[in-house]
Design a protein around this motif. Structure first.
Motif, PDB file in Angstrom:
ATOM      1  N   UNK A 130      -6.233  13.547  -0.698  1.00  0.00           N
ATOM      2  CA  UNK A 130      -6.754  12.519  -1.598  1.00  0.00           C
ATOM      3  C   UNK A 130      -7.141  11.283  -0.794  1.00  0.00           C
ATOM      4  N   UNK A 131      -7.811  10.342  -1.473  1.00  0.00           N
ATOM      5  CA  UNK A 131      -8.156   9.065  -0.860  1.00  0.00           C
ATOM      6  C   UNK A 131      -8.089   7.988  -1.936  1.00  0.00           C
ATOM      7  N   UNK A 132      -7.339   6.926  -1.655  1.00  0.00           N
ATOM      8  CA  UNK A 132      -7.133   5.850  -2.628  1.00  0.00           C
ATOM      9  C   UNK A 132      -8.043   4.664  -2.382  1.00  0.00           C
ATOM     10  N   UNK A 133      -8.333   4.375  -1.127  1.00  0.00           N
ATOM     11  CA  UNK A 133      -9.135   3.183  -0.835  1.00  0.00           C
ATOM     12  C   UNK A 133      -9.984   3.397   0.407  1.00  0.00           C
ATOM     13  N   UNK A 160       0.811  -1.219   0.000  1.00  0.00           N
ATOM     14  CA  UNK A 160       0.000   0.000   0.000  1.00  0.00           C
ATOM     15  C   UNK A 160       0.846   1.272   0.000  1.00  0.00           C
ATOM     16  N   UNK A 161       2.071   1.156  -0.421  1.00  0.00           N
ATOM     17  CA  UNK A 161       2.906   2.348  -0.549  1.00  0.00           C
ATOM     18  C   UNK A 161       2.280   3.296  -1.561  1.00  0.00           C
ATOM     19  N   UNK A 162       2.167   4.570  -1.194  1.00  0.00           N
ATOM     20  CA  UNK A 162       1.557   5.552  -2.077  1.00  0.00           C
ATOM     21  C   UNK A 162       0.037   5.580  -2.016  1.00  0.00           C
ATOM     22  N   UNK A 163      -0.565   4.798  -1.131  1.00  0.00           N
ATOM     23  CA  UNK A 163      -2.010   4.741  -0.983  1.00  0.00           C
ATOM     24  C   UNK A 163      -2.448   5.504   0.275  1.00  0.00           C
ATOM     25  N   UNK A 164      -3.584   6.181   0.178  1.00  0.00           N
ATOM     26  CA  UNK A 164      -4.248   6.746   1.348  1.00  0.00           C
ATOM     27  C   UNK A 164      -5.499   5.909   1.587  1.00  0.00           C
ATOM     28  N   UNK A 191     -16.295  10.440  -5.102  1.00  0.00           N
ATOM     29  CA  UNK A 191     -15.581  11.361  -5.997  1.00  0.00           C
ATOM     30  C   UNK A 191     -14.077  11.332  -5.743  1.00  0.00           C
ATOM     31  N   UNK A 192     -13.686  11.239  -4.470  1.00  0.00           N
ATOM     32  CA  UNK A 192     -12.253  11.164  -4.164  1.00  0.00           C
ATOM     33  C   UNK A 192     -11.655   9.863  -4.693  1.00  0.00           C
ATOM     34  N   UNK A 193     -12.374   8.774  -4.532  1.00  0.00           N
ATOM     35  CA  UNK A 193     -11.880   7.479  -5.013  1.00  0.00           C
ATOM     36  C   UNK A 193     -11.805   7.453  -6.526  1.00  0.00           C
ATOM     37  N   UNK A 194     -12.744   8.085  -7.181  1.00  0.00           N
ATOM     38  CA  UNK A 194     -12.745   8.139  -8.643  1.00  0.00           C
ATOM     39  C   UNK A 194     -11.493   8.876  -9.150  1.00  0.00           C
ATOM     40  N   UNK A 215     -13.640   2.815 -10.175  1.00  0.00           N
ATOM     41  CA  UNK A 215     -13.472   2.368  -8.792  1.00  0.00           C
ATOM     42  C   UNK A 215     -13.733   0.871  -8.738  1.00  0.00           C
ATOM     43  N   UNK A 216     -12.809   0.131  -8.181  1.00  0.00           N
ATOM     44  CA  UNK A 216     -12.985  -1.311  -7.981  1.00  0.00           C
ATOM     45  C   UNK A 216     -13.720  -1.528  -6.661  1.00  0.00           C
ATOM     46  N   UNK A 217     -14.738  -2.352  -6.687  1.00  0.00           N
ATOM     47  CA  UNK A 217     -15.533  -2.607  -5.481  1.00  0.00           C
ATOM     48  C   UNK A 217     -15.591  -4.111  -5.240  1.00  0.00           C
ATOM     49  N   UNK A 218     -15.075  -4.532  -4.105  1.00  0.00           N
ATOM     50  CA  UNK A 218     -15.101  -5.940  -3.727  1.00  0.00           C
ATOM     51  C   UNK A 218     -15.429  -6.054  -2.242  1.00  0.00           C
ATOM     52  N   UNK A 219     -15.654  -7.274  -1.797  1.00  0.00           N
ATOM     53  CA  UNK A 219     -15.939  -7.516  -0.385  1.00  0.00           C
ATOM     54  C   UNK A 219     -15.214  -8.766   0.072  1.00  0.00           C
ATOM     55  N   UNK A 220     -14.988  -8.838   1.362  1.00  0.00           N
ATOM     56  CA  UNK A 220     -14.432 -10.025   2.006  1.00  0.00           C
ATOM     57  C   UNK A 220     -15.522 -10.608   2.893  1.00  0.00           C
TER      58      UNK A 220
END
Length: 276
Positions: free
Chosen positions: A80-83, A4-8, A129-132, A178-183
């Motif tokens: 910003x927000x990545x995930x 997750x380097x570079x991810x917020x 919008x931030x994730x997009x 935006x990728x959307x998944x679940x666990x």
């Protein structure tokens, strides 16, 4: 390179249990991290553990105002927000429908679904919008209860079935940006899911079940050991990261083999003798 380097990353419900374990793992993988937590006491504990390394926001996923305040704080801190990782949830106490007082059903339904389902919908809407802009990811928390009976009571099970469908639809609507998944976890050691206030169970948690009793019951159907919250972290981190370039609209079963067996041996029948 860390995953997750570079991810917020924002983790909702990150103050205890699964959410805290996932948050710790994301931080260890190099993420810049924000946590939204409802309980002020847990929020203070987060600040004591992480100090200035993590942005801790106190708020309710059912409140648009609280979510927007968290959004503003993330923009102010990170820009910003990545995930977005959704980890908040509430249990229903596994009270059978026929034993649930009729006059409590409305309140119980609203409480469970507002946290377990509406909270994810509102959060996705506020942060989309931030994730997009980041071509980011949403990772929600479903449950094996969405696939088989007896993973919770009726209200919890129905709410997790809704999360599974919500993941499908959001994956469709938000693609390709935006990728959307679940666990879908099964058992979790030291689970902090609380019971519903509608049934007077707000001070009870799944972890109140004696550890030996819970572990023995889980092992009766699982093929692997009872995982800790941190052990779920790598799966959430991968789905939240840009390393996942191929999956969206999917719910990943993380069930320690619970759904990979029938119940004959678990029931102690010894199986069916071979014919001669």
């Amino acid at each position: 390179m860390q995953m997750l380097e570079g991810h917020v990353v924002l983790v909702t419900g990150g103050g205890s249990g699964l959410g805290l374990g996932v948050a710790r793992h994301c931080l260890s993988e190099g993420a810049e991290l924000a946590i939204l937590e409802y309980d002020p006491t847990k929020g203070l504990a987060l600040k004591e553990e992480f100090g200035d390394r993590v942005l801790v926001c106190q708020g309710d996923v059912r409140s648009v105002e609280d979510l927007q305040a968290c959004r503003a704080a993330i923009i102010d801190r990170f820009g910003r927000l990545t995930a977005l990782i959704g980890a908040q949830g509430i249990f229903d106490g596994m009270v059978p429908l026929t034993e649930t007082p009729v006059d409590r059903i409305d309140a119980l339904f609203d409480e469970v679904f507002s946290i377990n389902v509406k909270g994810y919908i509102l959060t996705a809407r506020v942060f989309a919008d931030l994730l997009r802009e980041e071509r980011g990811a949403i990772v929600l928390t479903c449950s094996t209860a969405a696939y088989a009976a007896d993973g919770g009571g009726l209200f919890y099970t129905a709410s997790k079935g809704a999360v599974r469908s919500l993941t499908n639809q959001l994956g469709f609507e938000l693609a390709p940006h935006i990728r959307v998944n679940a666990v879908a976890p099964s058992g979790i050691a030291n689970s902090q899911l609380r019971g519903p206030a509608a049934l007077g169970m707000e001070n009870s948690k799944q972890s109140d079940i004696p550890k030996e009793t819970f572990s023995e019951g889980f092992q009766a159907t699982a093929l692997m050991g009872l995982p800790t919250p941190e052990e779920y972290g790598p799966l959430y981190a991968y789905l939240a990261s840009r390393h996942n370039a191929i999956m969206t609209g999917q719910t990943v079963l993380a069930d320690q083999g619970v759904l990979n067996r029938a119940v004959i041996s678990a029931a102690g029948t010894g199986g069916i003798p071979a014919s001669h």
